[in-house]
Motif scaffolding. Structure first.
Motif, PDB file in Angstrom:
ATOM      1  N   UNK A  13       0.848  -1.204   0.000  1.00 14.54           N
ATOM      2  CA  UNK A  13       0.000   0.000   0.000  1.00 14.54           C
ATOM      3  C   UNK A  13       0.875   1.243   0.000  1.00 14.54           C
ATOM      4  N   UNK A  14       1.883   1.257   0.849  1.00 10.65           N
ATOM      5  CA  UNK A  14       2.791   2.414   0.902  1.00 10.65           C
ATOM      6  C   UNK A  14       3.462   2.631  -0.445  1.00 10.65           C
ATOM      7  N   UNK A  15       3.916   1.549  -1.073  1.00 12.55           N
ATOM      8  CA  UNK A  15       4.577   1.655  -2.380  1.00 12.55           C
ATOM      9  C   UNK A  15       3.624   2.215  -3.424  1.00 12.55           C
ATOM     10  N   UNK A  16       2.360   1.848  -3.362  1.00 12.00           N
ATOM     11  CA  UNK A  16       1.380   2.358  -4.318  1.00 12.00           C
ATOM     12  C   UNK A  16       1.238   3.876  -4.200  1.00 12.00           C
ATOM     13  N   UNK A  17       1.534   4.418  -3.017  1.00  7.57           N
ATOM     14  CA  UNK A  17       1.455   5.859  -2.811  1.00  7.57           C
ATOM     15  C   UNK A  17       2.835   6.515  -2.840  1.00  7.57           C
ATOM     16  N   UNK A  59       8.203   2.581   4.605  1.00  7.73           N
ATOM     17  CA  UNK A  59       8.139   2.827   6.060  1.00  7.73           C
ATOM     18  C   UNK A  59       9.209   3.845   6.463  1.00  7.73           C
ATOM     19  N   UNK A  60      10.356   3.728   5.831  1.00  8.23           N
ATOM     20  CA  UNK A  60      11.462   4.644   6.152  1.00  8.23           C
ATOM     21  C   UNK A  60      11.128   6.073   5.734  1.00  8.23           C
ATOM     22  N   UNK A  61      10.523   6.240   4.535  1.00  9.60           N
ATOM     23  CA  UNK A  61      10.202   7.600   4.080  1.00  9.60           C
ATOM     24  C   UNK A  61       9.155   8.245   4.987  1.00  9.60           C
TER      25      UNK A  61
END
Length: 102
Positions: free
Chosen positions: A84-88, A92-94
């Motif tokens: 999900x994070x990658x899609x946006x 987690x680090x960013x």
């Protein structure tokens, strides 16, 4: 548990004659009353315990419907938080590097 199908029926005129205190007293004793107008049910007088049972049953039915709908639509695919994070465009680090506004 009182079944509203077995509730005592009375007309609006009869209910008016009994008064609010009489109707409340019956409801407190666990009696369910159905008030009719022109032979059609228009209102129910029930105690708070019965109302709570009805509300809990309705919530349980909503939950059951949701579970059933999800089980029918479930294709077995699960999405991880990282996906999900990658899609946006994040990781987690960013997100950890973003400063709080406080």
């Amino acid at each position: 548990m009182v079944d509203l199908k077995d509730a005592h029926e009375l007309t609006v005129t009869e209910a008016t004659k009994r008064g609010v205190a009489g109707l409340v007293a019956d409801a407190e004793q666990g009696d369910a009353l159905v008030v009719t107008r022109h032979h059609r049910p228009v209102a129910a007088v029930v105690g708070i315990a019965r109302l709570t049972e009805i509300e809990e049953a309705a919530a349980d039915l909503r939950d059951l419907a949701l579970v059933l709908a999800r089980s029918v639509a479930d294709k077995g695919r699960r999405t991880s938080l990282d996906e999900v994070l990658a899609a946006f465009g994040h990781t987690r680090e960013s997100l950890a590097e973003i400063e709080d506004d406080e």
